[in-house]
Design an enzyme around this catalytic site. Structure first.
Site, PDB file in Angstrom:
ATOM      1  N   GLU A   1       0.838  -1.197   0.000  1.00 33.34           N
ATOM      2  CA  GLU A   1       0.000   0.000   0.000  1.00 33.34           C
ATOM      3  C   GLU A   1       0.875   1.250   0.000  1.00 33.34           C
ATOM      4  OE1 GLU A   1      -3.879   1.646   2.528  1.00 33.34           O
ATOM      5  OE2 GLU A   1      -2.623   0.059   3.360  1.00 33.34           O
TER       6      GLU A   1
ATOM      7  N   LYS B   1      -9.066   3.445  -2.791  1.00 34.48           N
ATOM      8  CA  LYS B   1      -9.454   2.647  -1.623  1.00 34.48           C
ATOM      9  C   LYS B   1     -10.865   3.026  -1.186  1.00 34.48           C
ATOM     10  CE  LYS B   1      -7.490   1.155   2.825  1.00 34.48           C
ATOM     11  NZ  LYS B   1      -6.358   1.332   3.761  1.00 34.48           N
TER      12      LYS B   1
ATOM     13  N   CYS C   1      -5.805  -3.355   1.906  1.00 32.96           N
ATOM     14  CA  CYS C   1      -5.609  -3.448   3.356  1.00 32.96           C
ATOM     15  C   CYS C   1      -6.902  -3.545   4.155  1.00 32.96           C
ATOM     16  CB  CYS C   1      -4.772  -2.262   3.823  1.00 32.96           C
ATOM     17  SG  CYS C   1      -4.025  -2.540   5.463  1.00 32.96           S
TER      18      CYS C   1
ATOM     19  N   LEU D   1      22.508   0.702  31.561  1.00 31.51           N
ATOM     20  CA  LEU D   1      22.262  -0.705  31.890  1.00 31.51           C
ATOM     21  C   LEU D   1      22.272  -0.873  33.405  1.00 31.51           C
ATOM     22  CD1 LEU D   1      21.862  -3.574  30.840  1.00 31.51           C
ATOM     23  CD2 LEU D   1      24.339  -3.783  30.600  1.00 31.51           C
ATOM     24  N   SER D   2      21.082  -0.995  33.976  1.00 34.38           N
ATOM     25  CA  SER D   2      20.934  -0.931  35.431  1.00 34.38           C
ATOM     26  C   SER D   2      21.157  -2.245  36.141  1.00 34.38           C
ATOM     27  CB  SER D   2      19.524  -0.437  35.777  1.00 34.38           C
ATOM     28  OG  SER D   2      18.559  -1.422  35.420  1.00 34.38           O
ATOM     29  N   GLY D   3      21.133  -3.350  35.395  1.00 35.77           N
ATOM     30  CA  GLY D   3      21.180  -4.646  36.047  1.00 35.77           C
ATOM     31  C   GLY D   3      19.797  -5.206  36.307  1.00 35.77           C
TER      32      GLY D   3
ATOM     33  N   ILE E   1      15.709  -6.089  34.757  1.00 34.20           N
ATOM     34  CA  ILE E   1      15.258  -6.882  33.610  1.00 34.20           C
ATOM     35  C   ILE E   1      14.840  -6.025  32.416  1.00 34.20           C
ATOM     36  CG2 ILE E   1      12.787  -7.092  34.141  1.00 34.20           C
ATOM     37  CD1 ILE E   1      13.284 -10.192  33.577  1.00 34.20           C
ATOM     38  N   ASP E   2      14.382  -4.782  32.644  1.00 37.76           N
ATOM     39  CA  ASP E   2      13.947  -3.946  31.518  1.00 37.76           C
ATOM     40  C   ASP E   2      15.126  -3.515  30.642  1.00 37.76           C
ATOM     41  OD1 ASP E   2      11.247  -4.083  32.145  1.00 37.76           O
ATOM     42  OD2 ASP E   2      11.363  -2.403  33.522  1.00 37.76           O
TER      43      ASP E   2
END
Length: 710
Positions: free
Chosen positions: A45, A114, A175, A358-360, A362-363
């Site tokens: 499309e 469309k 679509c 990077l905090s350690g 899980i996110d």
């Protein structure tokens, strides 16, 4: 006698307003289709300007440049000898339409606008286009002069018609029309149209593909016929990832399926089908009876054969055989969808790579593993000699021609930077986990303490006001406790952008730009408002902002084995914590305790709010049954009241939320997907009164009066 015909459909990684690049990918797909001996090629499309132009569709330049690109396509000798179905916007009688242009041998046969526009959720097509509500109706369209000079045509048919060749009939669907109750393919099938094309700009959501595939296969299961589905692929320049998965279906059976997640810019799939199979499938009395009362389409005749006789007696031609549809697990969708989105983003913005605090936890761990997945896809594409990916990775990594990475870690070391920003409230465990993960995935890792910055800010406040805030566990108030947490979080955002801009410079990359900062707030925390405004959740892009915590945990568990990262088990087993309060013998901060909800509860509440369109009272009534074996009516009422309170008072945070990869239908993404005001009375007094009344009557076993709104 069989009537064999080879058909092609494709997925293209188009980019909004990248007119020349989009054109080149279209031409490449046409050439590829012809190499595979296809008689018809179908594209996505609005493939000429890119589907996601949004308000650029209100600019006349978009229409002019689309025609200019189309002129170069149909005048190209390499695009002739095949029936083409190409998508672009067109202005007709001062109205803007989302159209398909069908052509053959440099002549335009039909412009099909469309009929039903996508206008909810992520889509606002009614803002840009007018729907063609006159079904089976055709007008004359005067072609632009530059097209007249190429085709020798002054006017062409514009409207809801079909193409008739010497051996078959072809109709176009676009679509959203597939998903409507009165889908055009039903009327087309009853009127004898045998090949139906569908060109889409359909985005990826977790667990969504099965719905799309069911609709596509069902389109020909009842009516019979050949259905060619084409879709855009990649990041078009916004929050959505279009997940390709082109499809060829005959009589409800899948013959060919394209990739859902891939770094290939152009993918063409083909299938050889027998038109006689469609005719035999439709030999039903009910089909014949209903066809007598169905609408009749104008047929635009083209004197060409798409299945010439010599093909029918060529023993080297074999019809394609049915196959099973391939589906990814949700964990795999998280691994590959956001990874492809991140790759498109960094290569197209000419970035030097990504940076994440990077905090350690899980996110940020999940976000980093998604980048690792991206690096794996890049290496795989390089091994497959994908020239575009090789060129792009050399550009992003600032490496010379000839450099081809052999491992994901080699890519990550050049383009992925991680940083642990510790304070005296941080634990040894999180610092160690961050360091170990960075080492395994190969990121360039920095480890620092920021206590001096925090102390300087607090001291400045104390000198200015004569007051020194202290944490709650040491006797401070809630407002002091919150302020001391927030200053740590906000300083991390400032540090993130400082390091993102200068880390490449420290590594000798003086001629490149900075890094893109990644956010890592999940959809449940954003919905609850459990994040600091302008903290390290504020970033350039966020690949997990539309993914629930429960899905992220499943993704990490899957990645542990799939990516051979045993360190991930430690992240799964750890208690989620922001580490913004002091750790003592009797106190360790917990995210779920702070929020007053488990992540599983937030997922349920979020879906009821957005997907099921529940206000407080209707949500409470539904949860009475859903949580009947888990919570008392009083506990359920308390959860609902608290949820809407915190959702309302924190709604303003979504106005500045980092643009996130859209993966869930209950995304709280403000002013894009979730159009709710950011100033709401959080008390919901009347709803609370009704909830309390129900709880009271349940306690006393009284009958409850209900009222529905028609």
């Amino acid at each position: 006698m069989p009537h064999y015909i080879t058909l092609a459909t494709c997925s293209l990684n188009q980019w909004a307003l990248d007119f020349e690049g989009n054109r080149d990918r279209i031409v490449e797909s046409i050439i590829e289709a012809k190499k595979k001996h296809a008689a018809l090629r179908v594209g996505p499309e609005l493939e000429v300007p890119g589907y996601g132009c949004l308000d650029h569709f209100l600019e006349n330049d978009t229409y002019l440049h689309s025609w200019e690109m189309y002129a170069t396509i149909i005048s190209n000798e390499a695009t002739k000898g095949i029936l083409l179905d190409i998508g672009m916007p067109i202005i007709h009688k001062n109205r803007r339409y989302n159209c398909r242009i069908l052509s053959y041998d440099g002549k335009i046969l039909l412009i099909r606008p469309k009929i039903f526009l996508a206008n909810d959720g992520n889509y606002r097509e009614m803002r840009f286009f007018t729907p063609w509500l006159k079904t089976q109706y055709v007008e004359e369209y005067v072609l632009p002069r530059l097209i007249q000079k190429i085709t020798g045509q002054v006017t062409v048919d514009f409207g809801d018609a079909v193409i008739s060749t010497l051996d078959t009939c072809i109709g176009a669907e676009t679509c959203e029309e597939l998903f409507t109750p009165q889908a055009p393919h039903v009327s087309m099938s009853l009127d004898g149209i045998e090949i139906i094309t569908n060109s889409s700009g359909s985005h990826h959501e977790l667990r969504k593909l099965d719905l799309r595939m069911a609709m596509i296969t069902e389109a020909t299961r009842k009516c019979g016929g050949i259905y060619l589905y084409s879709n855009q692929k990649g990041c078009d320049g916004d929050r959505l990832y279009y997940d390709g998965c082109a499809l060829i279906v005959v009589n409800g059976k899948v013959l060919a399926q394209g990739a859902q997640f891939s770094l290939d810019d152009v993918e063409v799939i083909t299938a050889t089908v027998d038109l006689e199979d469609v005719r035999a499938y439709r030999a039903l009395i009910s089909h014949g009876l209903q066809s007598r009362s169905s609408p009749v389409y104008k047929r635009i005749h083209v004197p060409v054969e798409l299945s010439p006789d010599h093909l029918n007696f060529n023993l080297n031609i074999k019809p394609s055989v049915p196959r099973e549809i391939h589906y990814y697990k949700p964990e795999e969708e998280i691994a590959y969808g956001p990874a492809c989105w991140l790759w498109d983003y960094v290569r197209r913005c000419k970035g030097s790579g990504y940076f994440i605090p990077l905090s350690g936890g899980i996110d940020s761990c999940a976000t980093s593993v998604i980048v690792h997945s991206m690096c794996r896809l890049v290496v795989q594409a390089c091994n497959d000699n994908n020239a575009q990916v090789i060129k792009d990775v050399q550009m992003v990594a600032n490496m010379p021609e000839g450099w081809i990475p052999k491992t994901p870690q080699e890519v990550a070391n050049k383009i992925f930077h991680t940083c642990y920003m510790g304070t005296k409230n941080s634990s040894i465990e999180t610092r160690t986990r961050a360091k170990d993960l960075a080492e395994k995935i190969g990121s360039y890792h920095v480890d620092l303490n920021m206590d001096t910055l925090v102390s300087a800010m607090v001291s400045l406040f104390e000198v200015t006001t004569g007051k020194k805030p202290i944490f709650k566990i040491f006797g401070g108030s809630n407002i002091e406790n919150l302020a001391l947490q927030n200053i740590q979080a906000r300083l991390r955002m400032v540090l993130a952008y400082l390091f993102a801009q200068l880390l490449p410079w420290t590594r000798g990359r003086t001629n490149t730009g900075g890094l893109l900062v990644l956010g890592s707030a999940n959809v449940d925390e954003q919905l609850r408002g459990y994040l600091t405004k302008y903290d390290c959740s504020s970033a350039d892009v966020n690949p997990i902002g539309g993914i629930s915590k429960t899905d992220l945990i499943r993704f990490i568990i899957w990645s542990e084995d799939a990516f051979d990262l045993p360190v991930l088990r430690e992240f799964v087993d750890a208690t989620p914590t922001a580490e913004l309060e002091p750790i003592t013998d009797t106190h360790v901060q917990s995210d779920e305790a702070d929020m007053g909800f488990t992540y599983e509860e937030l997922s349920v509440l979020g879906r009821l709010r957005k997907v099921d369109k529940c206000g407080p009272y209707s949500m409470f009534v539904k949860l009475l049954h859903i949580w009947n074996d888990k919570k008392t009516p009083e506990q359920t009422a308390d959860k609902v009241k608290k949820f809407f309170w915190f959702y309302s008072i924190n709604r303003h945070k979504q106005t500045v939320s980092t643009p996130s990869y859209h993966a869930e239908q209950y995304s709280p993404d403000d002013n894009r997907f979730d159009l709710r005001p950011f100033l709401i009375d959080p008390r919901f007094n009347w709803a609370r009164t009704k909830i309390d009344d129900v709880v009271s009557k349940l306690q006393s076993n009284e009958t409850i009066d209900t009222m529905t709104v028609d």
